[in-house]
Design an enzyme around this catalytic site. Structure first.
Site: not given
Length: 1044
Positions: A583, A378, A266, A268
C-alpha cells in the site's frame, strides 16, 4: 502548637496545580534530575573494554561481517552516509562488584541497530523506538560470564528513513549518523516500576478531570508517594509501591468497557526505505518481541504479511524457529491472510484473490492454520468487493483504522457489519483510539472509550500497541503501563487478548450492530490513484501477462499430460507482483529507491513471463504453425478472453513490412488467418477546409479540430451525438497540485479551482493513417515550457470506440494533468468498474459525503448513462478519475516532490478510449470492450493453412465473465476457473468446455471443494447460477490426455 497525641505532620490543604507539578517534577527527566526519582533509574556505569567498527555499502550476513577488519571508534563519532551499514564489535567486561544487579548495555545511536550474540540476533536497538538498552543479565551472578563480545549491526537510517528536513522529504544522501552513548550501566528495576506507577497516577489525575473524585484520589496518592519516597534509600520503595497498588487495586464494576490490548508492529514492506531494509526491520522488531515474550508470559503479539514472515524465514532461520514456537503457544499470532498489506483499491480482482491465496496457503503451511481476520490498518480505502473475497478465503472478520483519517466526514461506526456489492458481510472493527501504534498510556485507553461510536451496542474495543510504520514494536514500559490498567476503577478494563478472543466477544453482540453497505472510501490520499504512473502501468501490464500465461499454459496442460505447467515460476512471479501491490508502492507514495525496485520487479516479471507465454504457445501450436505447411503471410491468432472478438491486428506483410488484418477469433481459443476478412465499412479519414478532420467506420463518426479535440462524436445509425453543443471532448487540462502536507498522497478539492486548458499547439493535427482497416490523426501539444504531449487518435474498422494513443514528456512540479470529456448525458450517478464488478457514485455534490469524492478510482472503464444512451471511458493503465455533472475526467499524471522528487518525471505512454453507446453499458458490452483494450490478441506467424479454429471455453451469458484459468494449487491434473457476474443481476449461464474434463466441482477461493459442490457435466457444458456480482470458482478434473 501540637497537643498530646497530635501528629507533628500537618494535613496540608492541597492546591491542585502545585500538587500536580510537584509529582511531575519528581519524575521529570529535565527538572531536578539530580535529586528526583528519574535521576536514579540508572546506577553505576562502566566503559566498554573496546569498541570497533567497519562500514559497508551492502547489507551483508553476520557470518561475513564478523570476518571483516574492524577499526577502533569512540562515542561521538559519526558514520554513514545514508543506507550504509555499520557493524560494531563490542568487547565488554562487567565489574564483579555489580553482583546481584541488573546490567544493561546502553546504546544510543541515530541509526537502527540490532544486537548479535553467539551468531544470533537478540535485540533491536532504536532510539526513536525507545529501545536503547540490551539486558545483559537480570541479576548478575558470580558464575555468570563477566566478559563477552557482542556485535551491533547498525543501518544508517532511522525508523522513518532519512528524509531531509521532514519525515516524507526525499532521503538525504549525505546524512551522517552519530553514536551518542555506548556503555555498561546498572539498571534499577525498582525505580522503573515506581516511575510507571507515578506516570499512571499522574495521567489519571490529569485526564479524569476535576469532576471525577478518582482524579483527586490518584493525585493525593501520588503526592503521598513523593512524601514517602527517599530516592537515596531503596528500602522505602516497597511502601511507596503499596500506595500505588491501593489505587490500582480498586476494581471496576461489571459494566466497564473492556479493551482488548494486542502487541502490534506495523512494518511497511517498503516506503521511506527500500525492500531490503524492511527485511532487517522485521528481524529487529520481531526479535525484540521474542525477548519480551520470554519475560512477560501474558504478552500477545499480532503480525500480518506472509511476505515478511518468508523474508525472516529465509534470512534469520533461528529467529523464525522461535517465532514458530511462540505461535504454537498462541502468543505470536499471524493475522491478515494476505501476502502483503496491499492497496485496497487498485489491484485487480484476481490479484486480490492471489493476495489471499498466497498468504493463507503460507500461513497454513508454516503455522498450521488459516487466518480468520483480514488485517489492513493502513490502506487508503477499501473496495466494496473485499467482503466477498474475504468470505471466499475463510475470513469473516476485518480490522482497520484508516478511515479515522477522513478529511471531511467522520465515519459513524467502530464496530459494524460491512456488506459488499454482492451482499456478503464481514464483522468489521475500527479501533476507537484511531491508531495501530499506541503506547499503552491512560490517555489512549480513555480515548478508546470516549471515541467508541457504538456505545450501548457493544462493550469491547481493540487497542494495538507498539511502534509502527517503520517497525519497532512494543516495549517493556508499554506492557508495564497496561498491567496497571487491568482492572482499575474509572479506567476501561484492559486485558491482554487475541484477535479471536476479541472478535468472539463482538460476535456475542452482533444482533445490535449496524451495517455499512458498499465501499469504505477514504476521504484523503486520493492522489495515490494517479501518482507514479509507470508503477501503475507496470502493475496492469503484469496482471495481464500473468493472466495470459496461465490461460495458455492451462490449455497446453489440458492437451498433453507430459507438459509441465510452470507452477513454481508463476508462483514466484505472482509473489513479486503481489509485493509491488503493497500500500505504499502501487499507490506511488514511496521513495525513489522503492520505485526503482518496483520497476525492476516488473521487468523481471516481463523477462520471465514472456518466455513462459512463448513456451505455452509453442506447446499448443507447435504442430499447427510452421512445419513447412504455412506461408509467411499466414498467422495464428490467439484470444485469451472468453468471447469471440472481431478486431484489426498487425501482421507481417510482404518484404517484412507490417500489414493490417481484420480477424474474427473464437472465445478463449485461436484460429488461422490467411485470407483477410473484408471490412463491411472501411474507415475513412478526411481533412476539411477549416483544418478539421472527420473519421468514420460505419459505427462512429468522429470530428476533430486541429488541436485533436473531439468536436463531434456520433453513432451513425442512431445519429445520436455525444458532445454537447459549444463543447469539446478530449480536452486536456492542467491544475496546480499543492496539497496540505502529504505530497505524493493527496490531491485537494481546491485544485479544481486552478484549471487551465492546454491549448498551445506544437504540431497541428495531420492524417497519420488514411483509412481502410485503420485511420488515425496525429498532433502534438505544448503543455508547458517543460512538457509536451503527442497523441494519435485511432479508429479501427468494426470497432465501437475511438482510441487515443498518448505519449507525454512530463517534467513538471506540483501539477496535475487530466483529460476531459463533456458528454450529452444527464444522470445523478456514474458507474465505475471495481474488482469483479462495478458500483455507482454520485455526479453531484449534494452532501459532504458526495463532495468528498471529488476524485475517485476505477479500473478499466467508467460509464455515464441515461435511459437509452451513454458514454464509456476506457483505459489501459489509469485509475484516478471523476464525473462531475456531465464532464467525465480521466486523471493522467501528477508531479509530487515528496517522498520521491522524480515521481512521474519522464516519458509516459498510455491509451484511453471513448465509447458512446445505445442502451445501458451492459447491453452495449462496455465491459467486454474494456477487456479487449487491455488484453490484445496474440499472433503466431507461419500458421498451417489446415489449422481449424478452436475454442476452449465460452459462456452463453454476456453478464458472466470467465476471468481466470489456472492449474489447481494442489492437483496437477486439475484446473481452476474463476467466473463472476458483471451486470449486477441474477442469471443462469452455461459454461461450454472443450477440454477433456471428467469432473467439475465448485470450490472456494482457496480452491477447497464445497461439500455439495459437484456440478453435472452435460453435453452443453456446465450450468452455473449467479446472484449479482457473485464470484464462482470451479475445479475441473482433467481426463488423462496424451494426444495433441
Amino acid at each position: 502548637m501540637a497537643g498530646p497525641g497530635q501528629s507533628l505532620q500537618p494535613v496540608v490543604l492541597k492546591h491542585r496545580r502545585t500538587a500536580l507539578e510537584r509529582v511531575e517534577k519528581f519524575v521529570s527527566d529535565v527538572y531536578f534530575a539530580d535529586c528526583n526519582l528519574r535521576g536514579r533509574l540508572f546506577g553505576d556505569t562502566c566503559s566498554l573494554e573496546s569498541l570497533s567498527c567497519f562500514e559497508t555499502l551492502e547489507r551483508i550476513p553476520y557470518e561475513e561481517a564478523v570476518q571483516q577488519v574492524f577499526q577502533p571508534v569512540k562515542v561521538g563519532d559519526s558514520f554513514g552516509n545514508t543506507w550504509k551499514t555499520c557493524w560494531f564489535k563490542i568487547d565488554l567486561s562487567i565489574p564483579r562488584e555489580w553482583a546481584g544487579k541488573e546490567v544493561h548495555l546502553q546504546w544510543e545511536c541515530e541509526g537502527e541497530g540490532m544486537v548479535w550474540k553467539d551468531a544470533q540476533p537478540v535485540q533491536g536497538l532504536t532510539l526513536e523506538g525507545e529501545k536503547t538498552s540490551y539486558i545483559l543479565t537480570d541479576r548478575l551472578k558470580e558464575i555468570d560470564p563477566h566478559s563477552l563480545t557482542l556485535y551491533v549491526e547498525v543501518a544508517c537510517n532511522g525508523l522513518f528513513g532519512a528524509g531531509k528536513g521532514s519525515m516524507i522529504a526525499p532521503p538525504d544522501p549525505d546524512k551522517r549518523f552519530s553514536l551518542q552513548k555506548a556503555e555498561l550501566v546498572v539498571f534499577n528495576r525498582d525505580v522503573h516500576e515506581l516511575l510507571v506507577d507515578f506516570e499512571i497516577l499522574l495521567d489519571m489525575a490529569k485526564l479524569l478531570g476535576e469532576e471525577n473524585q478518582r482524579s483527586f484520589q490518584a493525585l493525593y496518592a501520588a503526592n503521598q508517594m513523593v512524601n514517602l519516597c527517599d530516592v537515596t534509600d531503596p528500602s522505602t520503595f516497597p511502601v511507596v509501591r503499596e500506595v500505588a497498588r491501593s489505587v490500582f487495586g480498586q476494581k471496576n464494576g461489571d459494566s466497564q468497557h473492556v479493551i482488548h490490548a494486542m502487541g502490534h508492529c506495523h512494518i511497511d514492506s517498503a516506503w521511506l526505505w527500500p525492500y531490503e531494509e524492511t527485511i532487517r526491520k522485521c528481524a529487529r522488531s520481531w526479535v525484540t518481541v521474542i525477548r519480551l515474550m520470554e519475560k512477560n508470559p501474558d504478552f500477545t503479539f499480532v503480525c500480518s504479511q506472509a511476505q515478511q514472515f518468508e523474508w525472516v524465514k529465509s534470512h534469520y532461520p533461528g529467529l523464525y524457529a522461535k517465532i514458530q514456537d511462540f505461535a504454537k503457544e498462541g502468543r505470536f499470532i499471524p493475522v491478515g491472510g494476505t501476502w502483503v498489506e496491499m492497496d485496497g483499491n487498485l489491484p485487480s480482482g484476481e490479484s486480490m484473490v492471489r493476495q489471499f491465496l498466497q498468504g493463507q496457503r503460507f500461513f497454513q503451511q508454516e503455522f498450521g492454520k488459516l487466518c480468520s481476520e483480514f488485517w489492513l490498518p493502513d490502506t487508503f480505502g477499501y473496495s466494496a468487493q473485499l467482503p466477498q473475497l474475504m468470505r471466499g478465503c475463510g475470513i469473516r472478520r476485518f480490522l482497520t483504522q484508516k478511515l479515522s483519517w477522513n478529511l471531511v466526514n467522520t465515519f459513524p461506526h467502530n464496530t459494524f457489519f460491512w456488506e459488499g456489492i454482492d451482499g456478503s458481510q464481514v464483522l468489521a472493527h475500527f479501533p476507537p483510539a484511531d491508531s495501530y501504534g499506541l503506547a499503552g498510556r491512560v490517555e489512549e485507553m480513555l480515548k478508546t472509550l470516549k471515541n467508541n461510536r457504538d456505545k450501548g451496542r457493544v462493550n469491547h474495543s481493540a487497542a494495538l500497541f507498539g511502534f509502527g510504520d517503520g517497525g519497532g514494536g512494543p516495549t517493556q514500559t508499554m506492557l508495564d503501563r497496561l498491567k496497571r490498567m487491568k482492572d482499575t476503577d474509572c479506567l476501561p478494563r484492559v486485558q491482554m487478548s487475541t484477535p479471536d478472543q476479541f472478535f468472539s466477544a463482538l460476535e456475542k453482540a452482533e444482533g445490535q450492530l449496524c451495517t455499512w453497505v458498499g465501499e469504505l472510501f477514504l476521504e484523503l490520499h486520493n492522489g495515490t490513484y494517479t501518482t507514479h504512473g509507470q508503477i501503475k502501468k507496470g502493475n496492469r501490464e503484469c496482471e495481464r501477462l500473468l493472466h495470459d500465461v496461465e490461460v495458455l499454459s492451462s490449455l497446453a496442460l489440458s492437451r498433453k499430460s507430459s507438459i509441465r505447467y510452470p507452477s513454481a515460476k508463476l508462483r514466484h512471479l505472482w509473489r513479486l507482483l503481489l509485493l509491488n501491490q503493497f500500500h505504499d508502492v502501487l499507490p506511488g507514495s514511496c521513495i525513489q529507491l522503492v520505485a526503482e525496485d518496483a520497476m525492476r520487479y516488473y521487468s523481471e516479471i516481463q523477462d520471465a513471463g514472456v518466455p513462459l507465454l512463448t513456451d505455452a504457445m509453442q506447446f499448443l501450436f507447435g504442430d499447427l504453425s510452421g512445419n513447412g505447411q504455412g506461408t509467411p503471410e499466414s498467422i495464428l491468432v490467439v484470444n485469451t478472453l472468453p468471447w469471440e472478438r472481431t478486431e484489426v491486428i498487425s501482421k507481417a506483410g510482404p518484404g517484412g513490412s507490417q500489414a493490417l488484418a481484420l480477424v474474427t477469433v473464437p472465445s478463449m481459443g485461436y484460429c488461422a488467418v490467411q485470407d483477410l476478412l473484408p471490412s463491411p465499412h472501411p474507415v475513412t479519414v478526411s481533412k476539411n477546409a477549416d483544418g478539421s478532420f472527420t473519421m468514420e467506420n460505419g459505427i462512429l463518426q468522429v470530428c476533430l479540430d486541429s488541436m485533436g479535440r473531439v468536436t463531434s462524436l456520433r453513432l451513425i445509425h442512431s445519429k445520436r451525438e455525444m458532445v454537447p453543443e459549444d463543447c469539446c471532448a478530449n480536452q486536456f487540462a492542467i491544475f496546480d497540485d499543492v496539497p496540505l502536507y502529504w505530497d505524493a498522497w493527496d490531491v485537494m478539492d481546491y485544485h479544481l479551482e486552478t484549471r487551465k486548458p492546454v491549448t498551445q499547439l506544437l504540431n497541428p493535427a495531420e492524417v497519420a493513417l488514411p483509412g481502410g482497416l485503420r485511420g488515425s490523426v496525429k498532433f502534438s501539444l505544448q503543455i508547458s515550457e517543460k512538457s509536451t504531449l503527442t497523441q494519435e487518435i485511432v479508429l479501427d474498422a468494426a470497432c465501437p470506440f475511438v482510441r487515443f494513443q498518448t505519449q507525454v514528456d512530463w517534467n513538471e512540479a506540483h501539477k496535475f494533468l487530466k483529460v476531459e470529456f463533456p458528454v450529452r448525458v444527464r444522470s445523478p450517478n456514474s458507474t465505475y468498474e471495481i474488482q469483479f464488478g462495478h458500483l455507482q457514485r454520485p455526479t453531484h455534490w449534494n452532501t459532504s459525503w458526495d463532495s468528498a469524492r471529488f476524485e475517485v478510482w476505477s479500473h478499466k472503464w467508467m460509464d455515464l448513462s441515461e435511459h437509452g444512451f451513454g458514454v464509456a471511458l476506457l483505459n489501459d493503465c489509469k485509475y484516478g478519475c471523476s464525473v462531475r455533472g456531465n464532464v467525465m475526467s480521466l486523471s493522467l499524471l501528477r508531479a509530487p516532490k515528496s517522498p520521491d522528487a522524480t515521481a512521474d518525471v519522464g516519458r509516459h505512454q498510455f491509451t484511453y478510449a471513448v465509447m458512446p453507446h445505445l442502451g445501458s453499458f451492459q447491453e452495449a458490452r462496455v465491459i467486454q470492450q474494456a477487456y479487449n483494450l487491455n488484453f490484445p490478441l496474440h499472433t503466431v506467424p507461419g500458421a498451417s493453412e489446415h489449422c481449424r479454429a478452436w475454442s476452449a471455453f465460452s459462456v452463453d451469458s454476456p453478464a458472466v465473465i470467465l476471468e481466470t484459468v489456472k492449474q489447481a494449487e494442489d492437483r496437477s491434473d486439475a484446473l481452476v476457473i474463476r467466473l463472476y457476474e458483471s451486470h449486477g443481476g441474477t442469471v443462469e449461464s452455461w459454461l461450454r468446455i472443450s477440454l477433456p474434463v471428467q469432473e467439475a466441482v465448485l470450490c472456494d477461493l482457496l480452491e477447497r471443494p464445497h461439500p455439495r459442490g459437484s456440478l453435472l457435466l452435460e453435453e452443453r457444458g456446465v450450468k452455473l447460477s449467479f446472484t449479482p456480482f457473485q464470484v464462482h470458482s470451479v475445479l475441473l478434473i482433467l481426463k488423462q490426455r496424451d494426444s495433441p
